[in-house]
Design an enzyme around this catalytic site. Structure first.
Site, PDB file in Angstrom:
ATOM      1  N   GLU A   1       1.551   4.491 -16.662  1.00  0.00           N
ATOM      2  CA  GLU A   1       1.183   5.462 -15.732  1.00  0.00           C
ATOM      3  C   GLU A   1       2.664   5.460 -15.078  1.00  0.00           C
ATOM      4  O   GLU A   1       3.008   6.387 -14.448  1.00  0.00           O
ATOM      5  CB  GLU A   1       0.137   4.894 -14.742  1.00  0.00           C
TER       6      GLU A   1
ATOM      7  N   HIS B   1      -0.940  16.562   5.983  1.00  0.00           N
ATOM      8  CA  HIS B   1       0.203  17.448   5.368  1.00  0.00           C
ATOM      9  C   HIS B   1      -0.003  18.676   6.245  1.00  0.00           C
ATOM     10  O   HIS B   1      -0.978  19.479   6.188  1.00  0.00           O
ATOM     11  CB  HIS B   1       0.141  17.515   3.896  1.00  0.00           C
TER      12      HIS B   1
ATOM     13  N   SER C   1      -0.953  -4.938   8.011  1.00  0.00           N
ATOM     14  CA  SER C   1      -0.849  -6.444   8.402  1.00  0.00           C
ATOM     15  C   SER C   1      -1.859  -6.667   9.441  1.00  0.00           C
ATOM     16  O   SER C   1      -2.215  -7.786   9.766  1.00  0.00           O
ATOM     17  CB  SER C   1       0.438  -6.916   8.604  1.00  0.00           C
TER      18      SER C   1
ATOM     19  N   PHE D   1      -4.136  -0.327 -10.851  1.00  0.00           N
ATOM     20  CA  PHE D   1      -3.021  -0.474 -10.940  1.00  0.00           C
ATOM     21  C   PHE D   1      -2.220   0.725 -11.563  1.00  0.00           C
ATOM     22  O   PHE D   1      -2.623   1.102 -12.595  1.00  0.00           O
ATOM     23  CB  PHE D   1      -2.605  -1.973 -11.512  1.00  0.00           C
TER      24      PHE D   1
ATOM     25  N   HIS E   1     -10.162  -4.300  19.076  1.00  0.00           N
ATOM     26  CA  HIS E   1      -9.706  -4.892  17.920  1.00  0.00           C
ATOM     27  C   HIS E   1     -10.577  -4.892  16.597  1.00  0.00           C
ATOM     28  O   HIS E   1      -9.904  -4.794  15.604  1.00  0.00           O
ATOM     29  CB  HIS E   1      -9.288  -6.449  18.360  1.00  0.00           C
TER      30      HIS E   1
ATOM     31  N   CYS F   1      -3.453  -5.259  20.853  1.00  0.00           N
ATOM     32  CA  CYS F   1      -4.388  -5.496  21.731  1.00  0.00           C
ATOM     33  C   CYS F   1      -3.856  -5.288  23.036  1.00  0.00           C
ATOM     34  O   CYS F   1      -2.834  -5.268  23.221  1.00  0.00           O
ATOM     35  CB  CYS F   1      -5.073  -6.602  21.703  1.00  0.00           C
TER      36      CYS F   1
ATOM     37  N   ASN G   1      -2.423   3.426   7.248  1.00  0.00           N
ATOM     38  CA  ASN G   1      -2.466   2.298   6.250  1.00  0.00           C
ATOM     39  C   ASN G   1      -3.862   1.624   6.522  1.00  0.00           C
ATOM     40  O   ASN G   1      -3.716   0.833   7.693  1.00  0.00           O
ATOM     41  CB  ASN G   1      -1.418   1.713   6.029  1.00  0.00           C
TER      42      ASN G   1
ATOM     43  N   GLN H   1       0.204   5.579  12.271  1.00  0.00           N
ATOM     44  CA  GLN H   1       1.767   5.756  12.596  1.00  0.00           C
ATOM     45  C   GLN H   1       2.288   7.328  12.653  1.00  0.00           C
ATOM     46  O   GLN H   1       1.352   7.846  11.695  1.00  0.00           O
ATOM     47  CB  GLN H   1       2.630   4.934  11.626  1.00  0.00           C
TER      48      GLN H   1
ATOM     49  N   HIS I   1      -6.234  -4.133  13.868  1.00  0.00           N
ATOM     50  CA  HIS I   1      -6.549  -3.441  14.914  1.00  0.00           C
ATOM     51  C   HIS I   1      -6.095  -1.993  14.317  1.00  0.00           C
ATOM     52  O   HIS I   1      -5.197  -1.530  13.893  1.00  0.00           O
ATOM     53  CB  HIS I   1      -5.312  -3.852  15.933  1.00  0.00           C
TER      54      HIS I   1
ATOM     55  N   HIS J   1      -5.142   1.432  13.954  1.00  0.00           N
ATOM     56  CA  HIS J   1      -4.067   2.112  14.414  1.00  0.00           C
ATOM     57  C   HIS J   1      -3.379   2.884  13.141  1.00  0.00           C
ATOM     58  O   HIS J   1      -3.544   2.616  12.037  1.00  0.00           O
ATOM     59  CB  HIS J   1      -2.939   0.963  14.988  1.00  0.00           C
TER      60      HIS J   1
ATOM     61  N   ASP K   1       8.585  -1.056  17.443  1.00  0.00           N
ATOM     62  CA  ASP K   1       9.536  -1.968  17.560  1.00  0.00           C
ATOM     63  C   ASP K   1      10.358  -2.325  16.544  1.00  0.00           C
ATOM     64  O   ASP K   1      11.559  -2.824  16.650  1.00  0.00           O
ATOM     65  CB  ASP K   1       8.762  -3.254  18.170  1.00  0.00           C
TER      66      ASP K   1
ATOM     67  N   GLY L   1      -1.217  -2.995   2.438  1.00  0.00           N
ATOM     68  CA  GLY L   1       0.057  -3.622   3.305  1.00  0.00           C
ATOM     69  C   GLY L   1      -0.295  -3.558   4.774  1.00  0.00           C
ATOM     70  O   GLY L   1       0.687  -3.587   5.514  1.00  0.00           O
TER      71      GLY L   1
ATOM     72  N   CYS M   1      -3.124 -10.659  18.613  1.00  0.00           N
ATOM     73  CA  CYS M   1      -2.736  -9.365  18.074  1.00  0.00           C
ATOM     74  C   CYS M   1      -1.739  -8.489  19.064  1.00  0.00           C
ATOM     75  O   CYS M   1      -1.979  -8.493  20.233  1.00  0.00           O
ATOM     76  CB  CYS M   1      -4.027  -8.531  18.255  1.00  0.00           C
TER      77      CYS M   1
HETATM   78 ZN   LIG Z   1      -0.902  17.613   0.595  1.00  0.00          ZN
HETATM   79 ZN   LIG Z   2      -5.761  -5.910  18.236  1.00  0.00          ZN
END
Ligand SMILES: [Zn+2]
Ligand SMILES: [Zn+2]
Ligand SMILES: [Zn+2]
Length: 304
Positions: A283, A247, A127, A278, A79, A19, A119, A134, A130, A132, A42, A125, A16
């Site tokens: 939609e 927000h 991947s 979906f 992890h 980690c 996420n 963003q 662990h 975390h 990165d 999505g 990972c």
């Molecule tokens: Zn909002």
């Molecule tokens: Zn990890």
């Protein structure tokens, strides 16, 4: 019980890149951190030294450069954890990191909005399991923020009130869409929810950003995040996937008293751990359809 994830993760994964002590892309090695850890992504989509440029072609095509920063925030050295099963005291440290990042990045003259988000889950999505999140901090106001900015400013201009203070009051009086509540925050399935189990967490007090939270409110934020994600996990007996984020006011130097700190949870699941909603067909082309009323979704979430 249906399962929609990988088998249980180990506490430490030698492969990972998040980690402690492990190597990342380009050979940089993570410190042996024992709490939280923040680093510049990165594979950053935004770079701080991008020159401000704008190109317009025939009035139809507009391209603008976007100086900014992309960071990764590891919530824990472990992890195998998620927000739902982290200790409250450790989650509280994550809240402090978010505040510090908002203050540091928001103070930069070229940064006008700081987006903090997570996420969670392969379905969204993410991947790497662990724990975390963003942070993307950029020069221009992102679309969703610009839309909210316009609504919040119009409401304040017309009525002299904060729209989300008014909405929080309405939801508390109605009661039927409330999922969780503590001393600092109210979690509801918003009246306009599009995703089946979408929720919104509102600060009870009028604060324009995460930096305005006092000690007890920071604790309350950690508490409600833990309780909401645990509730989601119990709903379909699975480590629940979602996109979650804050927000809050833009960091363009103006006071922005029309803004009111809140979070959105957008989970994709509809009927079980494996059956997702979906956003396609009508939609995608016309307008979103609800599969379940916000009141029924709130009742389901309250019941687990
Ligand atoms: Zn909002
Ligand atoms: Zn990890
Ligand atoms: Zn308010």
């Amino acid at each position: 019980m249906e399962t929609a994830g990988a088998p249980k993760s180990p506490e430490y994964d030698p492969d990972c890149y998040l980690c402690p002590g492990n190597a990342r892309a380009g050979g940089v090695r993570n410190p042996k951190y024992d709490s939280t850890f923040v680093f510049d992504n990165d594979f950053a989509a935004l770079h701080p030294d991008a020159p401000l440029e704008r190109e317009v072609r025939d009035g139809l095509l507009i391209a603008e450069s976007e100086p900014g920063n992309c960071r990764v925030v590891c919530f824990s050295p472990r992890h195998d954890l998620t927000i739902s099963n982290m200790a409250s005291a450790d989650l509280r440290k994550v809240v402090d990191v978010w505040v510090a990042q908002f203050e540091e990045l928001g103070a930069r003259p070229e940064i006008n909005y700081v987006q903090i988000f997570e996420n969670r889950g392969a379905m969204m999505g993410a991947s790497n399991p662990h724990p975390h999140g963003q942070i993307w901090a950029g020069h221009s106001l992102p679309n969703e923020i610009a839309k909210e900015q316009a609504s919040l400013a119009a409401w304040r201009a017309e009525r002299g009130n904060c729209m989300l203070c008014d909405y929080e009051k309405l939801e508390r009086t109605a009661g039927e869409r409330i999922v969780e509540e503590n001393g600092g925050f109210l979690a509801v399935v918003p009246y306009w929810a599009v995703w089946p189990f979408e929720t919104m967490i509102l600060a009870k007090r009028h604060v324009t950003g995460i930096d305005g939270l006092v000690e007890l409110e920071r604790e309350a934020l950690a508490d409600i995040l833990k309780r909401m994600t645990a509730r989601y996990d119990r709903l379909f007996q699975v480590s629940f996937p979602y996109t979650m984020g804050f927000h809050q006011r833009p960091t363009d130097g103006k006071a922005h008293d029309e803004w009111h700190l809140h979070l959105h949870f957008y989970p994709p699941l509809l009927r079980s751990a494996a059956v997702r909603k979906f956003m396609v067909g009508y939609e995608m082309l016309a307008t979103p359809q609800r599969d379940i009323t916000p009141e029924a979704a709130a009742e389901r979430l309250r019941g687990v």
